[in-house]
Design a protein around this motif. Structure first.
Motif, mmCIF file in Angstrom:
data_model
loop_
_atom_site.group_PDB
_atom_site.id
_atom_site.type_symbol
_atom_site.label_atom_id
_atom_site.label_comp_id
_atom_site.label_asym_id
_atom_site.label_seq_id
_atom_site.Cartn_x
_atom_site.Cartn_y
_atom_site.Cartn_z
ATOM 1 N N GLY A 41 -13.798 -17.317 1.853
ATOM 2 C CA GLY A 41 -13.072 -17.317 0.592
ATOM 3 C C GLY A 41 -12.562 -15.925 0.281
ATOM 4 O O GLY A 41 -13.038 -14.931 0.823
ATOM 5 N N ARG A 43 -10.730 -13.479 -3.074
ATOM 6 C CA ARG A 43 -10.150 -13.271 -4.401
ATOM 7 C C ARG A 43 -9.316 -11.990 -4.424
ATOM 8 O O ARG A 43 -8.583 -11.745 -5.358
ATOM 9 C CB ARG A 43 -11.237 -13.219 -5.464
ATOM 10 C CG ARG A 43 -11.885 -14.573 -5.706
ATOM 11 C CD ARG A 43 -12.926 -14.562 -6.806
ATOM 12 N NE ARG A 43 -12.493 -13.995 -8.075
ATOM 13 C CZ ARG A 43 -11.788 -14.618 -9.013
ATOM 14 N NH1 ARG A 43 -11.414 -15.863 -8.813
ATOM 15 N NH2 ARG A 43 -11.469 -14.028 -10.144
ATOM 16 N N GLN A 68 -3.511 -20.035 -5.650
ATOM 17 C CA GLN A 68 -4.888 -19.829 -6.077
ATOM 18 C C GLN A 68 -5.173 -18.342 -6.274
ATOM 19 O O GLN A 68 -4.710 -17.512 -5.512
ATOM 20 C CB GLN A 68 -5.892 -20.457 -5.094
ATOM 21 C CG GLN A 68 -5.896 -19.862 -3.699
ATOM 22 C CD GLN A 68 -4.871 -20.449 -2.757
ATOM 23 O OE1 GLN A 68 -3.740 -20.654 -3.118
ATOM 24 N NE2 GLN A 68 -5.273 -20.704 -1.522
ATOM 25 N N HIS A 69 -5.890 -18.007 -7.296
ATOM 26 C CA HIS A 69 -6.321 -16.634 -7.583
ATOM 27 C C HIS A 69 -5.158 -15.657 -7.745
ATOM 28 O O HIS A 69 -5.294 -14.479 -7.431
ATOM 29 C CB HIS A 69 -7.285 -16.120 -6.500
ATOM 30 C CG HIS A 69 -8.475 -16.987 -6.290
ATOM 31 N ND1 HIS A 69 -9.339 -17.334 -7.308
ATOM 32 C CD2 HIS A 69 -8.951 -17.586 -5.177
ATOM 33 C CE1 HIS A 69 -10.291 -18.108 -6.822
ATOM 34 N NE2 HIS A 69 -10.077 -18.285 -5.541
ATOM 35 N N VAL A 79 -1.456 -13.358 -1.195
ATOM 36 C CA VAL A 79 -2.290 -14.493 -0.772
ATOM 37 C C VAL A 79 -2.062 -14.754 0.712
ATOM 38 O O VAL A 79 -3.009 -14.889 1.488
ATOM 39 C CB VAL A 79 -1.997 -15.768 -1.606
ATOM 40 C CG1 VAL A 79 -2.773 -16.961 -1.055
ATOM 41 C CG2 VAL A 79 -2.327 -15.553 -3.081
ATOM 42 N N LYS A 83 -4.828 -14.420 3.725
ATOM 43 C CA LYS A 83 -5.205 -15.555 4.574
ATOM 44 C C LYS A 83 -4.963 -15.227 6.051
ATOM 45 O O LYS A 83 -5.739 -15.614 6.917
ATOM 46 C CB LYS A 83 -4.417 -16.809 4.184
ATOM 47 C CG LYS A 83 -4.685 -17.313 2.792
ATOM 48 C CD LYS A 83 -5.800 -18.298 2.764
ATOM 49 C CE LYS A 83 -5.944 -18.909 1.386
ATOM 50 N NZ LYS A 83 -6.221 -20.318 1.412
ATOM 51 N N SER A 102 2.160 -26.326 4.797
ATOM 52 C CA SER A 102 2.140 -25.240 3.822
ATOM 53 C C SER A 102 3.298 -24.308 4.180
ATOM 54 O O SER A 102 3.274 -23.633 5.214
ATOM 55 C CB SER A 102 0.794 -24.505 3.891
ATOM 56 O OG SER A 102 0.768 -23.436 2.981
#
Length: 187
Positions: A41, A43, A68-69, A79, A83, A102
Motif C-alpha cells: 500500500g 499514501r 485514491q489518496h 499515484v 505504483k 486502467s
C-alpha cells in the motif's frame, strides 16, 4: 489461486505498509513457503519503493491507478509513479503484470517485460463478461489463444479484472487455467 499448487504466505489483513510487511514477515513467513504474496500500500511517493527494498520482488502486479489518496499524493501522476515503483523494483528479475483497463497503465511505456491483462489486455484478455444476482461469468484468453470460462460469486468489473490478473500470474507460474476454475468459483 496460487495455493492450488504452491505453499503461499500472504500479508494478512491490512499489513500493507512497511511496518506491516516487516511484522508479517517476522510473524508468519516460514522456510516452507514457496511464494510470499506481499500487498503493498502507499499514501506517499516512495512508499512502495521502501517496501520493495525489504522484499526484493521477483514479479509484480499493478491492479489500477486511480484517485485514491490524492490528498497525500497531490496528483494522479504521483499515484502512477508510486505504483510503478514496483515495476522498477522487478525490472531485472521478472515481469510486471499491468491491468490495461486502467488507462494510465495502458499508456505506460515499459522498460521491461510486461504482461498485460483485462478487457484491453494484450496477453490475458477478458471477454464475454456478464453479471447476474449469482455473480460474474467471464472468459480469459491466454497469449497462445487458449481460453477458459470462469464463474465467481464476486460482482463487478473491478473484481473480474483482479481475478484476471491473478489468473495471469498463476498461468505464468505454470498453473493451467482449467485447474483454476474451481478455485475461482469458491471465492
Amino acid at each position: 489461486l496460487l495455493s492450488t499448487r504452491y505453499s503461499v504466505y500472504m500479508t494478512p489483513g491490512n499489513y500493507n505498509t512497511t511496518l506491516g510487511v516487516v511484522r508479517a514477515v517476522r510473524e508468519g513467513l516460514r522456510p516452507y513457503h514457496q511464494i510470499f504474496l506481499c500487498e503493498m500500500g502507499a499514501r506517499h511517493v516512495g512508499d512502495i519503493a521502501e517496501i520493495c527494498d525489504l522484499v526484493h520482488p521477483s514479479m509484480g502486479i499493478v491492479t489500477s491507478v486511480g484517485p485514491q489518496h490524492l490528498e497525500t499524493f497531490g496528483s494522479l501522476a504521483n499515484v502512477l509513479s508510486t505504483k510503478l515503483e514496483l515495476a522498477q523494483a522487478v525490472r531485472d528479475r521478472g515481469p510486471v503484470f499491468l491491468n490495461y483497463d486502467s488507462k494510465p497503465l495502458f499508456n505506460y511505456v515499459p522498460h521491461q517485460q510486461v504482461i498485460s491483462y483485462g478487457e484491453n489486455g494484450q496477453h490475458y484478455r477478458i471477454t464475454d463478461l456478464s453479471v447476474s444476482e449469482e455473480g460474474s461469468r467471464f472468459t480469459v484468453t491466454d497469449p497462445q489463444g487458449a481460453h477458459q470460462t470462469f464463474t465467481t460469486r464476486l460482482l463487478g468489473r473491478a473484481n473480474v479484472q483482479n481475478l484476471c490478473g491473478a489468473i495471469a500470474v498463476c498461468a505464468e507460474l505454470g498453473i493451467p487455467m482449467e485447474q483454476l476454475v474451481p478455485a475461482v468459483r469458491r471465492l
